[in-house]
Scaffold this active site. Structure first.
Site, PDB file in Angstrom:
ATOM      1  N   ASN A  12      19.821  10.374  39.692  1.00  0.00           N
ATOM      2  CA  ASN A  12      18.812  11.386  39.979  1.00  0.00           C
ATOM      3  C   ASN A  12      18.808  12.399  38.824  1.00  0.00           C
ATOM      4  OD1 ASN A  12      17.709  13.873  40.844  1.00  0.00           O
ATOM      5  ND2 ASN A  12      17.822  13.186  42.960  1.00  0.00           N
ATOM      6  N   HIS A  15      18.136  17.494  37.866  1.00  0.00           N
ATOM      7  CA  HIS A  15      18.750  18.712  37.325  1.00  0.00           C
ATOM      8  C   HIS A  15      18.679  18.802  35.810  1.00  0.00           C
ATOM      9  CE1 HIS A  15      19.406  20.098  41.231  1.00  0.00           C
ATOM     10  NE2 HIS A  15      20.100  19.024  41.563  1.00  0.00           N
ATOM     11  N   HIS A  48      13.034  13.740  42.602  1.00  0.00           N
ATOM     12  CA  HIS A  48      12.491  14.377  43.803  1.00  0.00           C
ATOM     13  C   HIS A  48      11.378  15.312  43.356  1.00  0.00           C
ATOM     14  CE1 HIS A  48      13.515  16.845  47.716  1.00  0.00           C
ATOM     15  NE2 HIS A  48      12.236  16.559  47.610  1.00  0.00           N
ATOM     16  N   ARG A  50       9.426  17.993  44.408  1.00  0.00           N
ATOM     17  CA  ARG A  50       9.397  18.950  45.528  1.00  0.00           C
ATOM     18  C   ARG A  50       8.042  19.620  45.614  1.00  0.00           C
ATOM     19  NH1 ARG A  50      14.808  20.285  47.517  1.00  0.00           N
ATOM     20  NH2 ARG A  50      13.682  21.809  48.770  1.00  0.00           N
ATOM     21  N   ARG A  54       9.985  22.887  41.737  1.00  0.00           N
ATOM     22  CA  ARG A  54      11.001  23.730  41.102  1.00  0.00           C
ATOM     23  C   ARG A  54      11.727  23.029  39.956  1.00  0.00           C
ATOM     24  NH1 ARG A  54      15.507  24.084  45.849  1.00  0.00           N
ATOM     25  NH2 ARG A  54      13.725  24.867  46.993  1.00  0.00           N
ATOM     26  N   GLU A  75      11.631  10.458  45.500  1.00  0.00           N
ATOM     27  CA  GLU A  75      11.952  11.182  46.738  1.00  0.00           C
ATOM     28  C   GLU A  75      10.882  12.227  46.968  1.00  0.00           C
ATOM     29  OE1 GLU A  75      15.645  13.165  46.273  1.00  0.00           O
ATOM     30  OE2 GLU A  75      16.789  11.340  46.136  1.00  0.00           O
ATOM     31  N   THR A 106      18.309  19.307  49.338  1.00  0.00           N
ATOM     32  CA  THR A 106      17.998  18.707  50.636  1.00  0.00           C
ATOM     33  C   THR A 106      19.205  18.883  51.551  1.00  0.00           C
ATOM     34  OG1 THR A 106      16.866  17.046  49.322  1.00  0.00           O
ATOM     35  CG2 THR A 106      17.031  16.640  51.684  1.00  0.00           C
ATOM     36  N   GLU A 157      18.663   5.592  53.568  1.00  0.00           N
ATOM     37  CA  GLU A 157      19.651   6.223  52.700  1.00  0.00           C
ATOM     38  C   GLU A 157      20.482   7.140  53.582  1.00  0.00           C
ATOM     39  OE1 GLU A 157      18.322   8.154  49.094  1.00  0.00           O
ATOM     40  OE2 GLU A 157      20.231   9.221  48.911  1.00  0.00           O
ATOM     41  N   HIS A 213      24.115  11.989  48.232  1.00  0.00           N
ATOM     42  CA  HIS A 213      24.121  13.446  48.352  1.00  0.00           C
ATOM     43  C   HIS A 213      25.545  13.978  48.238  1.00  0.00           C
ATOM     44  CE1 HIS A 213      22.874  17.496  49.146  1.00  0.00           C
ATOM     45  NE2 HIS A 213      21.630  17.066  49.026  1.00  0.00           N
TER      46      HIS A 213
HETATM   47  N1  PXP Z   1      19.650  11.422  47.839  1.00  0.00           N
HETATM   48  C1  PXP Z   1      18.712  12.286  48.296  1.00  0.00           C
HETATM   49  C2  PXP Z   1      17.773  11.826  49.351  1.00  0.00           C
HETATM   50  C3  PXP Z   1      18.611  13.595  47.771  1.00  0.00           C
HETATM   51  O1  PXP Z   1      17.668  14.428  48.232  1.00  0.00           O
HETATM   52  C4  PXP Z   1      19.486  13.973  46.737  1.00  0.00           C
HETATM   53  C5  PXP Z   1      19.365  15.334  46.123  1.00  0.00           C
HETATM   54  O2  PXP Z   1      18.143  15.427  45.462  1.00  0.00           O
HETATM   55  C6  PXP Z   1      20.425  13.029  46.285  1.00  0.00           C
HETATM   56  C7  PXP Z   1      20.502  11.774  46.871  1.00  0.00           C
HETATM   57  C8  PXP Z   1      21.374  13.332  45.170  1.00  0.00           C
HETATM   58  O3  PXP Z   1      22.251  14.337  45.572  1.00  0.00           O
HETATM   59  P1  PXP Z   1      23.213  14.979  44.498  1.00  0.00           P
HETATM   60  O4  PXP Z   1      22.353  15.695  43.508  1.00  0.00           O
HETATM   61  O5  PXP Z   1      24.055  15.912  45.311  1.00  0.00           O
HETATM   62  O6  PXP Z   1      23.984  13.866  43.857  1.00  0.00           O
END
Ligand code: PXP
Length: 264
Positions: A12, A15, A48, A50, A54, A75, A106, A157, A213
């Site tokens: 992901n 960030h 994601h 959003r 952001r 996402e 999330t 998931e 997550h």
């Molecule tokens: N899975 C989902 C559905 C999420 O919303 C997120 C955060 O955007 C992640 C995985 C990844 O989480 P993390 O950034 O804490 O690894």
């Protein structure tokens, strides 16, 4: 045999965009980050989009659709706006997540089994009718798994946030936050058992099983070792490690940790 399959890593890159948006610059570009992740062995890229934009922007999703060589997982909240974007961009997978504007990330899973499930059913159906694969981000609970199957999802998931928090509370160094050292590890074992039984139920219902997550290189092992889990979505910890050791090394170290857990 399920146990011999490797666990796929979807990185992901939200960030990377968070750093860019902090200054309104053009860098660092999540599209460039995605290329490096793939070169380091990632099996997919997750973003994601959003509602408040952001971090990831519409432009990122559209460019990633053109540049990602592996798999693009989008996402998003189950809203009309997002469904319409997904139908246009056509990611390989759409993961529906709950979204609240005031949250930092999330926070919980979707309530697939609850009162708002009727709206969710319509959005899942719209996405499936468009030929898109749908994943639902849910708490690792039997009722949510059954509801996700009934809604026609392809994948669930499983939310690993509580497992990660339990690791932090147990002071194992394996959580997302600062451990207090006060816990006994019993909660951690219970959260892992909860993930295991939800994964078993999901696989038995014919669903693909993903998880994510809060995972990091220290706490990923026990989740990667769950034989039904096919894929992990990991973002924050990888981007955090990338600041110190570089993105390619962070991704390679994560893949190695996942593979070692599956072998042991
Ligand atoms: N899975 C989902 C559905 C999420 O919303 C997120 C955060 O955007 C992640 C995985 C990844 O989480 P993390 O950034 O804490 O690894």
């Amino acid at each position: 045999m399920a146990g011999e399959r490797k666990v796929r890593l979807h990185v992901n890159v939200d960030h990377v965009a968070t750093v860019r948006q902090a200054r309104g610059t053009r860098y660092p570009d999540p599209v460039a980050a995605a290329v490096l992740c793939e070169l380091a062995g990632a099996d997919g890229i997750t973003v994601h989009l959003r509602e408040d934009r952001r971090h990831i922007q519409d432009r990122d999703v559209r460019l990633l659709r053109q540049t990602v060589q592996t798999l693009l997982n989008l996402e998003m909240a189950a809203t009309d706006e997002m469904v319409s974007i997904a139908r246009e961009v056509r990611p390989d997978v759409v993961t529906l997540v709950p979204e609240r504007r005031e949250e930092r990330t999330t926070e919980g899973g979707l309530d697939a089994a609850g009162g708002r499930a009727r709206g969710l059913a319509a959005q899942v159906q719209a996405l499936r009718q468009a030929g898109l694969r749908v994943s639902l981000f849910i708490a690792p609970d039997a009722a949510q798994v059954a509801a996700a199957a009934a809604l026609g999802a392809d994948t669930v998931e499983l939310h690993t946030g509580e497992y990660c928090e339990a690791g932090a509370a147990a002071g194992t160094g394996a959580g997302t936050g600062a451990g207090t050292g006060a816990g006994t590890g019993a909660r951690l074992a219970a959260e892992l058992a909860r993930l295991q039984s939800a994964a078993t139920a999901a696989a038995a219902a014919g669903l693909h099983v993903a998880a994510g997550h809060g995972l990091n290189v220290h706490n990923v092992g026990p989740v990667a070792a769950l034989l039904e889990v096919e894929e992990l979505n990991i973002g924050h910890a990888l981007v955090a490690d990338a600041v110190l050791v570089g993105l390619e090394r962070a991704v390679r170290d994560m893949i190695a940790a996942m593979a070692a857990a599956r072998r042991s």
